[in-house]
Design an enzyme around this catalytic site. Sequence first.
Site, short mmCIF file in Angstrom:
data_model
loop_
_atom_site.label_atom_id
_atom_site.label_comp_id
_atom_site.label_asym_id
_atom_site.label_seq_id
_atom_site.Cartn_x
_atom_site.Cartn_y
_atom_site.Cartn_z
CG ASN A 1 1.45 -8.78 4.22
OD1 ASN A 1 1.73 -9.14 5.35
ND2 ASN A 1 0.21 -8.56 3.82
CE LYS B 1 -0.78 -11.71 7.11
NZ LYS B 1 -0.50 -10.34 6.82
CG ASN C 1 -3.25 -11.24 -0.47
OD1 ASN C 1 -4.00 -11.79 0.33
ND2 ASN C 1 -2.40 -10.31 -0.10
CG ASN D 1 -10.12 -11.86 2.31
OD1 ASN D 1 -9.91 -11.47 1.16
ND2 ASN D 1 -9.48 -11.37 3.36
CB SER E 1 -3.79 -5.76 1.07
OG SER E 1 -3.04 -6.94 0.90
CD GLU F 1 2.55 -5.54 0.10
OE1 GLU F 1 3.41 -4.99 0.79
OE2 GLU F 1 1.58 -6.15 0.62
N1 LIG Z 1 -3.19 -2.92 6.56
C1 LIG Z 1 -3.22 -4.15 7.06
O1 LIG Z 1 -4.22 -4.59 7.66
C2 LIG Z 1 -2.01 -5.03 6.98
C3 LIG Z 1 -0.91 -4.67 6.23
N2 LIG Z 1 0.18 -5.50 6.22
C4 LIG Z 1 1.34 -5.14 5.44
O2 LIG Z 1 1.95 -4.00 6.03
C5 LIG Z 1 2.55 -3.18 5.03
C6 LIG Z 1 1.97 -1.77 5.11
O3 LIG Z 1 0.59 -1.87 4.78
P1 LIG Z 1 -0.42 -0.66 5.00
O4 LIG Z 1 -0.08 0.08 6.22
O5 LIG Z 1 -1.78 -1.25 4.87
O6 LIG Z 1 -0.11 0.23 3.73
P2 LIG Z 1 -0.42 1.78 3.52
O7 LIG Z 1 -0.44 2.01 2.05
O8 LIG Z 1 -1.57 2.19 4.36
O9 LIG Z 1 0.88 2.48 4.12
C7 LIG Z 1 2.07 2.57 3.43
C8 LIG Z 1 2.67 3.92 3.77
O10 LIG Z 1 3.97 4.00 3.17
C9 LIG Z 1 4.08 5.29 2.58
N3 LIG Z 1 5.10 5.32 1.54
C10 LIG Z 1 4.97 5.13 0.20
N4 LIG Z 1 6.15 5.31 -0.41
C11 LIG Z 1 7.04 5.66 0.56
C12 LIG Z 1 8.40 6.03 0.54
N5 LIG Z 1 9.13 6.04 -0.59
N6 LIG Z 1 8.99 6.37 1.71
C13 LIG Z 1 8.30 6.33 2.87
N7 LIG Z 1 6.99 5.99 2.95
C14 LIG Z 1 6.38 5.67 1.80
C15 LIG Z 1 2.68 5.54 2.04
O11 LIG Z 1 2.50 6.92 1.75
P3 LIG Z 1 1.78 7.45 0.42
O12 LIG Z 1 0.54 8.09 0.91
O13 LIG Z 1 2.76 8.41 -0.16
O14 LIG Z 1 1.53 6.26 -0.47
C16 LIG Z 1 1.84 5.09 3.22
O15 LIG Z 1 1.77 6.08 4.21
C17 LIG Z 1 2.25 -3.90 3.70
O16 LIG Z 1 3.31 -4.75 3.38
C18 LIG Z 1 1.01 -4.72 4.02
O17 LIG Z 1 0.86 -5.85 3.18
C19 LIG Z 1 0.24 -6.64 6.96
C20 LIG Z 1 -0.81 -7.03 7.70
C21 LIG Z 1 -2.03 -6.30 7.76
C1 LIG Z 2 -4.78 -12.20 5.45
C2 LIG Z 2 -5.24 -11.22 4.40
C3 LIG Z 2 -5.59 -11.94 3.13
C4 LIG Z 2 -6.48 -10.56 5.00
O1 LIG Z 2 -7.16 -9.77 4.10
C5 LIG Z 2 -4.16 -10.21 4.14
O2 LIG Z 2 -3.14 -10.21 4.82
C6 LIG Z 2 -4.22 -9.22 3.05
O3 LIG Z 2 -5.30 -8.83 2.63
O4 LIG Z 2 -3.13 -8.82 2.59
#
Ligand SMILES: NC(=O)C1=CN([C@@H]2O[C@H](COP(=O)(O)OP(=O)(O)OC[C@H]3O[C@@H](n4cnc5c(N)ncnc54)[C@H](OP(=O)(O)O)[C@@H]3O)[C@@H](O)[C@H]2O)C=CC1
Ligand SMILES: CC(C)(CO)C(=O)C(=O)O
Length: 296
Positions: free
Chosen positions: A97, A181, A189, A199, A250, A262
């Site tokens: 994001n 987005k 957020n 939300n 998030s 973020e």
């Molecule tokens: N989850 C969702 O529904 C959505 C998420 N997003 C976006 O996607 C992205 C990821 O989100 P999300 O999966 O939820 O986040 P998470 O926190 O679940 O995953 C992030 C991962 O990155 C790891 N990490 C942290 N530091 C490092 C590093 N230095 N090197 C490598 N890996 C590292 C974390 O491990 P550790 O355990 O060490 O922290 C964790 O496994 C974000 O930008 C989020 O806003 C977008 C749409 C939907």
């Molecule tokens: C669209 C929304 C707001 C859904 O929760 C999202 O992307 C977030 O939480 O970061």
Amino acid sequence: MTTVLIIGPGAIGGLFAWHLQHVSTPMAFRHRPDLTLPDTLVDQGQPHTLNWRFPPEGTDFASIDLVLVTCKATQVEMAVTPLLPMLPDVSWLVCCNGLGPQQWLANQAPGRVLWGSTTEGALIDDSGRIVHTGQGETWIGPAEGDALSERTRTLGHWLCDQAGPLVWQWDNSPADQLWLKLAINAVINPITAVERLPNGALAEEDWAFEVDALSDEIRAIARACDHPLPDDLAERIRAVARATAGNHSSMRVDVEAGRPTEIEFINGFLIRMAFEADIKAPKLTRWYEAVLKARS
Ligand SMILES: NC(=O)C1=CN([C@@H]2O[C@H](COP(=O)(O)OP(=O)(O)OC[C@H]3O[C@@H](n4cnc5c(N)ncnc54)[C@H](OP(=O)(O)O)[C@@H]3O)[C@@H](O)[C@H]2O)C=CC1
Ligand SMILES: CC(C)(CO)C(=O)C(=O)O
């Protein structure tokens, strides 16, 4: 076989691994020694085995074709920088994001970077399972202003052609999806994080004025950056708030857990763009500052 390495094996990384695991065994980069990989993903109440692993001892990083970067925007630079010299030829897909890390990575690896944007929802539950909380879509395409190498373009299309459980589509201008987005996240957020709201509250009349005013500011900035957003942006934001009504954003989850948010890459990015374009952004700035205070 295409070899995929995931950097940031969290909720989205695991969801993407599940999508690809029938054509490849995705590997996950071990960024800390005590890291474990979730072995179950729950989709519509059904558990599925996640088939991903850490690179075996002695893995030749030259065998990696594609790296998916799915960590938080705050983590991308720190995560990727030490790996760049080891991966001089790979193609990259960055899907987080906010805006900023995408351009940073494109500058590091010209011609080899794909940008992704996803509306999927996923989280890691208390027992360490990944839960697919909302079905969405993922758009993949070239980094803005960059001429993709043939190899990276082919890998991007390969990703979109996989008949996995998710919907992945090629988009020649993923920056437009990222901007939309970004706009949605810049409204939902911070307000939900600071006010500790679900939300859905942002679709209520009480927040209509604030959502409208923020949308107007964001549309002016986006226009100045040549990424015009739809006239009905505020309505679209309310639609997302309604569609995810019961969810905690998030940013709210991060604030409540005392983790970094973020915000720098969402409202912070827009405020920097507004400054460069000499546009006032008082509402975005107010919520940006409120999130910084909410963290401390
Ligand atoms: N989850 C969702 O529904 C959505 C998420 N997003 C976006 O996607 C992205 C990821 O989100 P999300 O999966 O939820 O986040 P998470 O926190 O679940 O995953 C992030 C991962 O990155 C790891 N990490 C942290 N530091 C490092 C590093 N230095 N090197 C490598 N890996 C590292 C974390 O491990 P550790 O355990 O060490 O922290 C964790 O496994 C974000 O930008 C989020 O806003 C977008 C749409 C939907
Ligand atoms: C669209 C929304 C707001 C859904 O929760 C999202 O992307 C977030 O939480 O970061």
